[in-house]
Motif scaffolding. Sequence first.
Motif, PDB file in Angstrom:
ATOM      1  N   PRO A 114      51.964 -41.856  -7.030  1.00  0.00           N
ATOM      2  CA  PRO A 114      53.292 -41.236  -7.045  1.00  0.00           C
ATOM      3  C   PRO A 114      54.147 -41.672  -8.229  1.00  0.00           C
ATOM      4  N   ASP A 115      53.826 -42.789  -8.842  1.00  0.00           N
ATOM      5  CA  ASP A 115      54.631 -43.289  -9.952  1.00  0.00           C
ATOM      6  C   ASP A 115      54.233 -42.687 -11.301  1.00  0.00           C
ATOM      7  N   CYS A 116      52.936 -42.668 -11.575  1.00  0.00           N
ATOM      8  CA  CYS A 116      52.503 -42.210 -12.908  1.00  0.00           C
ATOM      9  C   CYS A 116      51.764 -40.878 -12.866  1.00  0.00           C
ATOM     10  N   GLY A 117      51.320 -40.468 -11.676  1.00  0.00           N
ATOM     11  CA  GLY A 117      50.620 -39.200 -11.573  1.00  0.00           C
ATOM     12  C   GLY A 117      49.118 -39.289 -11.803  1.00  0.00           C
ATOM     13  N   ALA A 118      48.592 -40.489 -12.060  1.00  0.00           N
ATOM     14  CA  ALA A 118      47.145 -40.639 -12.265  1.00  0.00           C
ATOM     15  C   ALA A 118      46.410 -40.242 -10.995  1.00  0.00           C
ATOM     16  N   THR A 119      45.357 -39.468 -11.159  1.00  0.00           N
ATOM     17  CA  THR A 119      44.558 -39.096  -9.998  1.00  0.00           C
ATOM     18  C   THR A 119      43.465 -40.142  -9.819  1.00  0.00           C
ATOM     19  N   VAL A 120      43.700 -41.035  -8.894  1.00  0.00           N
ATOM     20  CA  VAL A 120      42.758 -42.138  -8.687  1.00  0.00           C
ATOM     21  C   VAL A 120      42.468 -42.286  -7.201  1.00  0.00           C
ATOM     22  N   ALA A 121      41.303 -42.816  -6.888  1.00  0.00           N
ATOM     23  CA  ALA A 121      40.984 -43.093  -5.492  1.00  0.00           C
ATOM     24  C   ALA A 121      41.953 -44.141  -4.980  1.00  0.00           C
ATOM     25  N   GLY A 122      42.611 -43.821  -3.859  1.00  0.00           N
ATOM     26  CA  GLY A 122      43.504 -44.804  -3.261  1.00  0.00           C
ATOM     27  C   GLY A 122      44.960 -44.714  -3.683  1.00  0.00           C
ATOM     28  N   GLY A 123      45.326 -43.717  -4.487  1.00  0.00           N
ATOM     29  CA  GLY A 123      46.748 -43.529  -4.842  1.00  0.00           C
ATOM     30  C   GLY A 123      47.352 -44.765  -5.492  1.00  0.00           C
ATOM     31  N   THR A 124      48.532 -45.177  -4.995  1.00  0.00           N
ATOM     32  CA  THR A 124      49.256 -46.320  -5.570  1.00  0.00           C
ATOM     33  C   THR A 124      48.385 -47.571  -5.655  1.00  0.00           C
ATOM     34  N   ALA A 125      47.709 -47.898  -4.546  1.00  0.00           N
ATOM     35  CA  ALA A 125      46.904 -49.115  -4.520  1.00  0.00           C
ATOM     36  C   ALA A 125      45.735 -49.006  -5.496  1.00  0.00           C
ATOM     37  N   GLY A 126      45.158 -47.803  -5.578  1.00  0.00           N
ATOM     38  CA  GLY A 126      44.043 -47.597  -6.504  1.00  0.00           C
ATOM     39  C   GLY A 126      44.493 -47.737  -7.945  1.00  0.00           C
ATOM     40  N   CYS A 127      45.684 -47.197  -8.241  1.00  0.00           N
ATOM     41  CA  CYS A 127      46.235 -47.297  -9.593  1.00  0.00           C
ATOM     42  C   CYS A 127      46.487 -48.756  -9.945  1.00  0.00           C
ATOM     43  N   GLN A 128      47.065 -49.494  -9.014  1.00  0.00           N
ATOM     44  CA  GLN A 128      47.332 -50.911  -9.251  1.00  0.00           C
ATOM     45  C   GLN A 128      46.028 -51.686  -9.453  1.00  0.00           C
ATOM     46  N   SER A 129      44.984 -51.336  -8.702  1.00  0.00           N
ATOM     47  CA  SER A 129      43.755 -52.109  -8.882  1.00  0.00           C
ATOM     48  C   SER A 129      43.077 -51.776 -10.214  1.00  0.00           C
ATOM     49  N   LEU A 130      43.264 -50.526 -10.715  1.00  0.00           N
ATOM     50  CA  LEU A 130      42.803 -50.231 -12.082  1.00  0.00           C
ATOM     51  C   LEU A 130      43.499 -51.155 -13.078  1.00  0.00           C
ATOM     52  N   MET A 131      44.816 -51.287 -12.912  1.00  0.00           N
ATOM     53  CA  MET A 131      45.585 -52.144 -13.811  1.00  0.00           C
ATOM     54  C   MET A 131      45.104 -53.589 -13.708  1.00  0.00           C
ATOM     55  N   ASP A 132      44.873 -54.054 -12.499  1.00  0.00           N
ATOM     56  CA  ASP A 132      44.396 -55.433 -12.312  1.00  0.00           C
ATOM     57  C   ASP A 132      43.062 -55.644 -13.038  1.00  0.00           C
ATOM     58  N   GLU A 133      42.194 -54.637 -12.988  1.00  0.00           N
ATOM     59  CA  GLU A 133      40.898 -54.738 -13.682  1.00  0.00           C
ATOM     60  C   GLU A 133      41.090 -54.818 -15.195  1.00  0.00           C
ATOM     61  N   LEU A 134      41.964 -53.960 -15.721  1.00  0.00           N
ATOM     62  CA  LEU A 134      42.179 -53.972 -17.171  1.00  0.00           C
ATOM     63  C   LEU A 134      42.798 -55.301 -17.614  1.00  0.00           C
TER      64      LEU A 134
END
Length: 165
Positions: A12-32
Amino acid sequence: MVASSNAVEPCPDCGATVAGGTAGCQSLMDELLARDFSDVTYFRVHRLLVDTYSLQHPERYCASVKSLAAHLTGLCWLLEHDGNRAVGNEALRRWLNRNPRLDKPELPSFRGKLTIASAQAASDSIRYAEAVELWARSTWEAYSALQPLARCWIQQGLDASPRKR
Ligand SMILES: [Zn+2]
């Protein structure tokens, strides 16, 4: 709301289509972020990643005016002054640590077409750096209403620095 954590839904914040929505987006960031600290070739754009992601997720990362100012001046410095994309600007950091009085502006609801997904898809560190740069510029463009404020804050920060350039 009950949703499968693996459902592919836009953050909902950035619009990225990721598995898990907000939590999924945050975990992508954590990985990077984790990769940045284990591989210096990725760390070269660490600060650019952090400022860009934070400005696309301001509810989490720019809640205070101080944190907003850090990321907004951070991105402005990197893109408009060709700053060090790994670590940012030390004078601005020192200025913000002294808690200057700043007023928090209204933030844009649209934060750019590119998201962390475009950076994450890059196949090596060179393409990754290019992808983060494009993502950063697209986010900066979405923040165009706040660019004059960012420039003004940078001026304040540099003027307040005892070691001016
Ligand atoms: Zn997101």
